[in-house]
Design a protein around this motif. Structure first.
Motif, PDB file in Angstrom:
ATOM      1  N   THR A   1       0.773  -0.586  -0.709  1.00  0.00           N
ATOM      2  CA  THR A   1      -0.159  -0.146   0.192  1.00  0.00           C
ATOM      3  C   THR A   1       0.916   1.145   0.179  1.00  0.00           C
ATOM      4  O   THR A   1       2.134   1.262  -0.115  1.00  0.00           O
ATOM      5  N   LYS A   2       0.486   2.099  -0.413  1.00  0.00           N
ATOM      6  CA  LYS A   2       1.165   3.953  -0.279  1.00  0.00           C
ATOM      7  C   LYS A   2      -0.465   4.699  -0.130  1.00  0.00           C
ATOM      8  O   LYS A   2      -1.205   4.521  -0.101  1.00  0.00           O
ATOM      9  N   VAL A   3       0.427   5.726   0.833  1.00  0.00           N
ATOM     10  CA  VAL A   3      -0.575   6.503   1.321  1.00  0.00           C
ATOM     11  C   VAL A   3      -0.829   7.996  -0.024  1.00  0.00           C
ATOM     12  O   VAL A   3       0.615   7.767  -0.670  1.00  0.00           O
ATOM     13  N   ILE A   4      -2.035   7.910  -0.519  1.00  0.00           N
ATOM     14  CA  ILE A   4      -2.520   8.869  -1.145  1.00  0.00           C
ATOM     15  C   ILE A   4      -3.511   9.499  -0.733  1.00  0.00           C
ATOM     16  O   ILE A   4      -4.027   9.725   0.319  1.00  0.00           O
ATOM     17  N   GLU A   5      -3.111  10.973  -1.857  1.00  0.00           N
ATOM     18  CA  GLU A   5      -5.206  11.830  -1.529  1.00  0.00           C
ATOM     19  C   GLU A   5      -6.216  11.705  -2.230  1.00  0.00           C
ATOM     20  O   GLU A   5      -5.487  12.289  -3.470  1.00  0.00           O
ATOM     21  N   THR A   6      -6.898  11.493  -2.093  1.00  0.00           N
ATOM     22  CA  THR A   6      -7.778  11.158  -2.987  1.00  0.00           C
ATOM     23  C   THR A   6      -8.333  12.706  -2.490  1.00  0.00           C
ATOM     24  O   THR A   6      -8.326  13.907  -1.594  1.00  0.00           O
ATOM     25  N   PRO A   7      -9.521  13.415  -3.076  1.00  0.00           N
ATOM     26  CA  PRO A   7     -10.054  14.973  -3.234  1.00  0.00           C
ATOM     27  C   PRO A   7     -10.609  14.891  -1.717  1.00  0.00           C
ATOM     28  O   PRO A   7     -10.676  15.965  -1.379  1.00  0.00           O
ATOM     29  N   LEU A   8     -11.000  13.908  -1.248  1.00  0.00           N
ATOM     30  CA  LEU A   8     -12.076  13.721  -0.005  1.00  0.00           C
ATOM     31  C   LEU A   8     -10.496  13.396   1.268  1.00  0.00           C
ATOM     32  O   LEU A   8     -11.261  13.887   1.850  1.00  0.00           O
TER      33      LEU A   8
ATOM     34  N   GLU B   1      -7.511  11.225   3.157  1.00  0.00           N
ATOM     35  CA  GLU B   1      -5.736  10.676   2.733  1.00  0.00           C
ATOM     36  C   GLU B   1      -5.812   9.599   2.847  1.00  0.00           C
ATOM     37  O   GLU B   1      -7.573   8.874   3.555  1.00  0.00           O
ATOM     38  N   MET B   2      -5.360   8.354   2.237  1.00  0.00           N
ATOM     39  CA  MET B   2      -6.006   6.802   1.948  1.00  0.00           C
ATOM     40  C   MET B   2      -4.646   5.709   2.370  1.00  0.00           C
ATOM     41  O   MET B   2      -4.408   6.477   0.968  1.00  0.00           O
ATOM     42  N   ASP B   3      -4.756   4.734   2.385  1.00  0.00           N
ATOM     43  CA  ASP B   3      -4.129   3.310   2.123  1.00  0.00           C
ATOM     44  C   ASP B   3      -3.893   2.977   1.243  1.00  0.00           C
ATOM     45  O   ASP B   3      -5.274   2.209   1.615  1.00  0.00           O
ATOM     46  N   ALA B   4      -3.552   2.737   0.292  1.00  0.00           N
ATOM     47  CA  ALA B   4      -4.249   2.866  -0.828  1.00  0.00           C
ATOM     48  C   ALA B   4      -3.662   1.703  -1.703  1.00  0.00           C
ATOM     49  O   ALA B   4      -2.111   1.591  -1.737  1.00  0.00           O
ATOM     50  N   PRO B   5      -4.021   0.516  -1.838  1.00  0.00           N
ATOM     51  CA  PRO B   5      -3.122  -0.897  -2.252  1.00  0.00           C
ATOM     52  C   PRO B   5      -2.485  -0.602  -4.346  1.00  0.00           C
ATOM     53  O   PRO B   5      -3.165   0.566  -4.787  1.00  0.00           O
ATOM     54  N   VAL B   6      -1.271  -0.492  -4.163  1.00  0.00           N
ATOM     55  CA  VAL B   6      -0.624  -0.698  -5.884  1.00  0.00           C
ATOM     56  C   VAL B   6       0.630  -1.961  -5.656  1.00  0.00           C
ATOM     57  O   VAL B   6       0.513  -3.015  -4.309  1.00  0.00           O
ATOM     58  N   LEU B   7       0.839  -2.629  -7.078  1.00  0.00           N
ATOM     59  CA  LEU B   7       1.719  -3.388  -7.498  1.00  0.00           C
ATOM     60  C   LEU B   7       3.089  -3.646  -6.890  1.00  0.00           C
ATOM     61  O   LEU B   7       3.789  -2.497  -6.072  1.00  0.00           O
ATOM     62  N   ALA B   8       3.525  -4.657  -5.542  1.00  0.00           N
ATOM     63  CA  ALA B   8       4.770  -4.451  -4.658  1.00  0.00           C
ATOM     64  C   ALA B   8       5.850  -4.619  -5.392  1.00  0.00           C
ATOM     65  O   ALA B   8       6.764  -4.385  -4.954  1.00  0.00           O
ATOM     66  N   GLY B   9       5.970  -3.422  -6.733  1.00  0.00           N
ATOM     67  CA  GLY B   9       6.915  -3.721  -7.524  1.00  0.00           C
ATOM     68  C   GLY B   9       7.653  -4.842  -7.610  1.00  0.00           C
ATOM     69  O   GLY B   9       9.038  -4.961  -8.182  1.00  0.00           O
ATOM     70  N   ARG B  10       7.379  -6.217  -8.045  1.00  0.00           N
ATOM     71  CA  ARG B  10       7.220  -6.689  -8.434  1.00  0.00           C
ATOM     72  C   ARG B  10       7.104  -6.655 -10.142  1.00  0.00           C
ATOM     73  O   ARG B  10       6.743  -6.757 -10.844  1.00  0.00           O
ATOM     74  N   LYS B  11       8.851  -7.069 -10.394  1.00  0.00           N
ATOM     75  CA  LYS B  11       8.847  -7.140 -12.174  1.00  0.00           C
ATOM     76  C   LYS B  11       8.513  -7.757 -12.630  1.00  0.00           C
ATOM     77  O   LYS B  11       8.292  -8.965 -12.616  1.00  0.00           O
ATOM     78  N   LEU B  12       8.482  -7.471 -14.215  1.00  0.00           N
ATOM     79  CA  LEU B  12       7.528  -8.788 -14.821  1.00  0.00           C
ATOM     80  C   LEU B  12       8.407  -8.802 -16.735  1.00  0.00           C
ATOM     81  O   LEU B  12       8.381  -7.736 -16.526  1.00  0.00           O
ATOM     82  N   ALA B  13       7.937  -9.674 -16.908  1.00  0.00           N
ATOM     83  CA  ALA B  13       9.247 -10.408 -18.088  1.00  0.00           C
ATOM     84  C   ALA B  13       7.751 -10.912 -19.241  1.00  0.00           C
ATOM     85  O   ALA B  13       7.825 -12.047 -18.542  1.00  0.00           O
ATOM     86  N   LEU B  14       7.903 -10.405 -20.266  1.00  0.00           N
ATOM     87  CA  LEU B  14       6.461 -11.002 -20.986  1.00  0.00           C
ATOM     88  C   LEU B  14       7.969 -11.437 -22.566  1.00  0.00           C
ATOM     89  O   LEU B  14       8.419 -11.038 -22.894  1.00  0.00           O
TER      90      LEU B  14
END
Ligand code: URA
Length: 210
Positions: A53-60, A62-75
């Motif tokens: 999670t990372k702290v973001i600000e919505t228009p209303l 602050e929230m702890d918002a889910p984001v990808l944990a930085g796991r890198k991908l290769a296709l």
């Protein structure tokens, strides 16, 4: 991903796949459907990517918002038909690194021979998703995965559109650690190595060759 074989039975995937199977579907239609279906398959194959999670600000507030944990991908696209799945996947995961593996079947030995291999340098640090629409005998898929492992990959998934039981068994024997995600498990291979009922030659249908 714990299961060795996952069949994506979502109604949209099944409907689009049926349209792709129809022999009267045009090259343009086939390509468009493959792009759309690859978005839905990409959703499934990345389902268990870790989140933080990372702290973001919505228009209303602050929230702890889910984001990808930085796991890198290769296709990694297995040429040439893999490129059809790759395009849609890149729409969804534009920052993924991309590799290509080219193999052809030696007419005498029937063994896959490598003619091209270009893979991202740090495969060992990435979740690698190998893409090839048709898992038929499984020989070239298994050989392509061998190349990815030789290049350091330890966490690999195989994404296809159609699988034959023979291909699934071959992959399970050669690479039991590589989960397979497919839109359908068809009945069998015919004597020429085509998946039945299948959709014909995926490369020819997507590129309009014969
Ligand atoms: N490759 C294809 O494109 N189609 C098949 O049915 C089998 C392998």
């Amino acid at each position: 991903m714990t299961q060795h074989l996952t069949i994506v039975d979502h109604p949209l995937v099944q409907h689009k796949l049926s349209l792709m199977r129809e022999k009267e579907t045009s090259t343009a239609g086939f390509r468009q459907l493959l792009r759309e279906i690859s978005l839905l398959l990409a959703y499934e194959v990345t389902r268990e990517l870790p989140l933080t999670t990372k702290v973001i600000e919505t228009p209303l507030c602050e929230m702890d918002a889910p984001v990808l944990a930085g796991r890198k991908l290769a296709l990694v696209s297995i040429l040439r038909a893999g490129n059809g799945l790759l395009d849609g996947m890149l729409d969804l995961i534009p920052s993924a690194r991309v590799g290509f593996v080219g193999l052809y079947r030696d007419e005498e030995t029937l063994k896959p021979v490598q003619y091209y291999c270009k893979l991202p340098g740090d495969l060992g640090k990435r979740l690698v998703i190998a893409v090839d629409p048709m898992l038929a005998t499984g020989n070239s898929s298994a050989a392509a995965i061998d190349l990815m492992k030789e290049a350091g990959a330890t966490d690999i998934r195989f994404l296809c559109l159609l699988a034959a039981p023979e291909g699934v068994a071959r992959m399970k024997e050669a690479h039991p650690d590589v989960p397979i995600v497919t839109a359908a498990l068809d009945e069998k291979l015919n004597e020429k190595g085509y998946i039945v009922p299948g959709l014909g030659d995926a490369g020819d249908r997507m590129f309009g060759t014969k």
